[in-house]
Motif scaffolding. Sequence first.
Motif, PDB file in Angstrom:
ATOM      1  N   THR A  35       6.796  -6.361 -22.911  1.00 33.19           N
ATOM      2  CA  THR A  35       5.602  -6.084 -22.117  1.00 33.19           C
ATOM      3  C   THR A  35       5.868  -6.279 -20.638  1.00 33.19           C
ATOM      4  O   THR A  35       5.491  -5.454 -19.805  1.00 33.19           O
ATOM      5  N   TRP A  36       6.528  -7.399 -20.301  1.00 31.84           N
ATOM      6  CA  TRP A  36       6.849  -7.661 -18.893  1.00 31.84           C
ATOM      7  C   TRP A  36       7.784  -6.593 -18.344  1.00 31.84           C
ATOM      8  O   TRP A  36       7.631  -6.124 -17.202  1.00 31.84           O
ATOM      9  N   THR A  37       8.771  -6.160 -19.159  1.00 35.31           N
ATOM     10  CA  THR A  37       9.719  -5.133 -18.718  1.00 35.31           C
ATOM     11  C   THR A  37       9.003  -3.816 -18.430  1.00 35.31           C
ATOM     12  O   THR A  37       9.256  -3.159 -17.426  1.00 35.31           O
ATOM     13  N   SER A  38       8.056  -3.458 -19.340  1.00 34.84           N
ATOM     14  CA  SER A  38       7.297  -2.223 -19.159  1.00 34.84           C
ATOM     15  C   SER A  38       6.438  -2.290 -17.911  1.00 34.84           C
ATOM     16  O   SER A  38       6.334  -1.313 -17.154  1.00 34.84           O
ATOM     17  N   SER A  39       5.816  -3.460 -17.678  1.00 33.04           N
ATOM     18  CA  SER A  39       4.960  -3.631 -16.504  1.00 33.04           C
ATOM     19  C   SER A  39       5.761  -3.522 -15.220  1.00 33.04           C
ATOM     20  O   SER A  39       5.339  -2.883 -14.252  1.00 33.04           O
ATOM     21  N   LEU A  40       6.959  -4.145 -15.203  1.00 31.26           N
ATOM     22  CA  LEU A  40       7.805  -4.096 -14.017  1.00 31.26           C
ATOM     23  C   LEU A  40       8.302  -2.685 -13.753  1.00 31.26           C
ATOM     24  O   LEU A  40       8.384  -2.244 -12.598  1.00 31.26           O
ATOM     25  N   CYS A  41       8.596  -1.944 -14.817  1.00 32.10           N
ATOM     26  CA  CYS A  41       9.044  -0.559 -14.661  1.00 32.10           C
ATOM     27  C   CYS A  41       7.934   0.309 -14.078  1.00 32.10           C
ATOM     28  O   CYS A  41       8.166   1.139 -13.203  1.00 32.10           O
ATOM     29  N   ALA A  42       6.696   0.081 -14.573  1.00 31.99           N
ATOM     30  CA  ALA A  42       5.557   0.840 -14.057  1.00 31.99           C
ATOM     31  C   ALA A  42       5.316   0.514 -12.591  1.00 31.99           C
ATOM     32  O   ALA A  42       5.044   1.403 -11.779  1.00 31.99           O
ATOM     33  N   LEU A  43       5.415  -0.780 -12.232  1.00 29.07           N
ATOM     34  CA  LEU A  43       5.221  -1.190 -10.847  1.00 29.07           C
ATOM     35  C   LEU A  43       6.310  -0.597  -9.958  1.00 29.07           C
ATOM     36  O   LEU A  43       6.037  -0.113  -8.852  1.00 29.07           O
ATOM     37  N   ALA A  44       7.529  -0.599 -10.449  1.00 31.19           N
ATOM     38  CA  ALA A  44       8.642  -0.031  -9.680  1.00 31.19           C
ATOM     39  C   ALA A  44       8.443   1.462  -9.464  1.00 31.19           C
ATOM     40  O   ALA A  44       8.818   2.013  -8.419  1.00 31.19           O
ATOM     41  N   PHE A  45       7.833   2.128 -10.427  1.00 30.83           N
ATOM     42  CA  PHE A  45       7.572   3.571 -10.300  1.00 30.83           C
ATOM     43  C   PHE A  45       6.478   3.850  -9.283  1.00 30.83           C
ATOM     44  O   PHE A  45       6.544   4.811  -8.512  1.00 30.83           O
ATOM     45  N   LEU A  46       5.438   2.980  -9.241  1.00 32.98           N
ATOM     46  CA  LEU A  46       4.288   3.206  -8.374  1.00 32.98           C
ATOM     47  C   LEU A  46       4.535   2.766  -6.938  1.00 32.98           C
ATOM     48  O   LEU A  46       3.971   3.355  -6.006  1.00 32.98           O
ATOM     49  N   LEU A  47       5.355   1.737  -6.738  1.00 34.09           N
ATOM     50  CA  LEU A  47       5.528   1.177  -5.399  1.00 34.09           C
ATOM     51  C   LEU A  47       5.960   2.200  -4.348  1.00 34.09           C
ATOM     52  O   LEU A  47       5.409   2.216  -3.244  1.00 34.09           O
ATOM     53  N   PRO A  48       6.937   3.073  -4.662  1.00 32.74           N
ATOM     54  CA  PRO A  48       7.338   4.031  -3.628  1.00 32.74           C
ATOM     55  C   PRO A  48       6.190   4.904  -3.141  1.00 32.74           C
ATOM     56  O   PRO A  48       6.059   5.158  -1.946  1.00 32.74           O
ATOM     57  N   SER A  49       5.335   5.361  -4.056  1.00 35.33           N
ATOM     58  CA  SER A  49       4.219   6.222  -3.644  1.00 35.33           C
ATOM     59  C   SER A  49       3.211   5.447  -2.817  1.00 35.33           C
ATOM     60  O   SER A  49       2.611   5.991  -1.882  1.00 35.33           O
ATOM     61  N   LEU A  50       3.005   4.150  -3.137  1.00 33.93           N
ATOM     62  CA  LEU A  50       2.071   3.336  -2.366  1.00 33.93           C
ATOM     63  C   LEU A  50       2.619   3.059  -0.975  1.00 33.93           C
ATOM     64  O   LEU A  50       1.895   3.110   0.022  1.00 33.93           O
ATOM     65  N   VAL A  51       3.921   2.762  -0.909  1.00 31.83           N
ATOM     66  CA  VAL A  51       4.531   2.442   0.376  1.00 31.83           C
ATOM     67  C   VAL A  51       4.552   3.672   1.278  1.00 31.83           C
ATOM     68  O   VAL A  51       4.315   3.591   2.483  1.00 31.83           O
ATOM     69  N   LEU A  52       4.826   4.850   0.696  1.00 34.58           N
ATOM     70  CA  LEU A  52       4.967   6.073   1.473  1.00 34.58           C
ATOM     71  C   LEU A  52       3.629   6.721   1.804  1.00 34.58           C
ATOM     72  O   LEU A  52       3.582   7.630   2.628  1.00 34.58           O
ATOM     73  N   ALA A  53       2.538   6.288   1.185  1.00 34.95           N
ATOM     74  CA  ALA A  53       1.235   6.900   1.427  1.00 34.95           C
ATOM     75  C   ALA A  53       0.781   6.646   2.857  1.00 34.95           C
ATOM     76  O   ALA A  53       1.015   5.581   3.427  1.00 34.95           O
ATOM     77  N   GLU A  54       0.147   7.638   3.433  1.00 32.23           N
ATOM     78  CA  GLU A  54      -0.463   7.511   4.757  1.00 32.23           C
ATOM     79  C   GLU A  54      -1.916   7.080   4.585  1.00 32.23           C
ATOM     80  O   GLU A  54      -2.668   7.701   3.836  1.00 32.23           O
ATOM     81  N   VAL A  55      -2.302   6.012   5.262  1.00 36.26           N
ATOM     82  CA  VAL A  55      -3.685   5.539   5.243  1.00 36.26           C
ATOM     83  C   VAL A  55      -4.331   5.893   6.578  1.00 36.26           C
ATOM     84  O   VAL A  55      -3.762   5.628   7.641  1.00 36.26           O
ATOM     85  N   GLU A  56      -5.516   6.496   6.513  1.00 37.66           N
ATOM     86  CA  GLU A  56      -6.211   6.954   7.713  1.00 37.66           C
ATOM     87  C   GLU A  56      -7.619   6.362   7.745  1.00 37.66           C
ATOM     88  O   GLU A  56      -8.384   6.499   6.785  1.00 37.66           O
ATOM     89  N   LEU A  57      -7.950   5.678   8.828  1.00 42.13           N
ATOM     90  CA  LEU A  57      -9.273   5.101   9.033  1.00 42.13           C
ATOM     91  C   LEU A  57      -9.974   5.894  10.128  1.00 42.13           C
ATOM     92  O   LEU A  57      -9.401   6.118  11.204  1.00 42.13           O
ATOM     93  N   SER A  58     -11.218   6.314   9.857  1.00 41.17           N
ATOM     94  CA  SER A  58     -11.930   7.204  10.780  1.00 41.17           C
ATOM     95  C   SER A  58     -13.323   6.674  11.071  1.00 41.17           C
ATOM     96  O   SER A  58     -13.993   6.114  10.202  1.00 41.17           O
ATOM     97  N   LEU A  59     -13.731   6.885  12.323  1.00 44.09           N
ATOM     98  CA  LEU A  59     -15.094   6.573  12.765  1.00 44.09           C
ATOM     99  C   LEU A  59     -15.646   7.822  13.446  1.00 44.09           C
ATOM    100  O   LEU A  59     -14.958   8.433  14.268  1.00 44.09           O
ATOM    101  N   TYR A  60     -16.890   8.207  13.097  1.00 45.84           N
ATOM    102  CA  TYR A  60     -17.444   9.432  13.667  1.00 45.84           C
ATOM    103  C   TYR A  60     -18.944   9.311  13.916  1.00 45.84           C
ATOM    104  O   TYR A  60     -19.633   8.456  13.363  1.00 45.84           O
ATOM    105  N   GLY A  61     -19.407  10.169  14.788  1.00 44.09           N
ATOM    106  CA  GLY A  61     -20.836  10.320  15.063  1.00 44.09           C
ATOM    107  C   GLY A  61     -21.096  11.777  15.349  1.00 44.09           C
ATOM    108  O   GLY A  61     -20.208  12.618  15.231  1.00 44.09           O
ATOM    109  N   GLY A  62     -22.333  12.093  15.759  1.00 41.15           N
ATOM    110  CA  GLY A  62     -22.636  13.485  16.045  1.00 41.15           C
ATOM    111  C   GLY A  62     -24.109  13.783  15.963  1.00 41.15           C
ATOM    112  O   GLY A  62     -24.952  12.886  16.106  1.00 41.15           O
TER     113      GLY A  62
END
Length: 217
Positions: free
Chosen positions: A4-31
């Motif tokens: 179970t731990w091995t499977s969890s670590l493999c899943a985390l290792a698979f997801l981490l690159p996409s999380l690290v490489l994702a662009e996060v954008e914070l926006s404030l607007y009016g109008g």
Amino acid sequence: MTKTWTSSLCALAFLLPSLVLAEVELSLYGGAQNAPHSDVFFSGDSVIPDGKVFIGWEGKSFEAPPYYGIRATVWNTPTFGYGVDFTHNKIYPQEGELPPTIERLEFTDGLNTLTVNAYKRWDGALGEITPYVGGGVGVSVPHVEVISGSSTTLGYQLTGPAATWIAGAKYPINDEWSVFGEYKGTYTMNTGELDTGGTVETNVITNAINVGVSFSF
């Protein structure tokens, strides 16, 4: 347990690159935001008679409290993103629209919406300008304000579902900051509870032309 731990670590290792490489954008607007007419229904109240009123609305976007929005977007790919969007819409009845029995009927501390949205953008489609579209669904959380005689309702309520649709374009200032302009529409279905036992119900469309600033990291 080890498996179970091995499977969890493999899943985390698979997801981490996409999380690290994702662009996060914070926006404030009016109008500038407004809304067309809508039917308002009263029912089951001990003070306000049952019935329907056709109300014309105004946005008064630049009067306190002003119209504004806050948005957080995660871009997992160069073209697709998702996130949450809070918008402080507001509507006032136009002059002479209220019947004599109603002293106040408005959503001016917010016909607020909170939605989960998906976005598509086209980097480089117009040189440095990036067009985008988006849409999503969520909830309407307005500040319901209805006063009629001894019936006084003033407060935030979860009144129903909401939907939004967006089309705009972004222009970069530098690697982190950008400015944008867009059209943003919302549709809310609102059933509010009155303090004297009944309900007020109206479905509202808002239309807004927004300008804003975004920070990406």
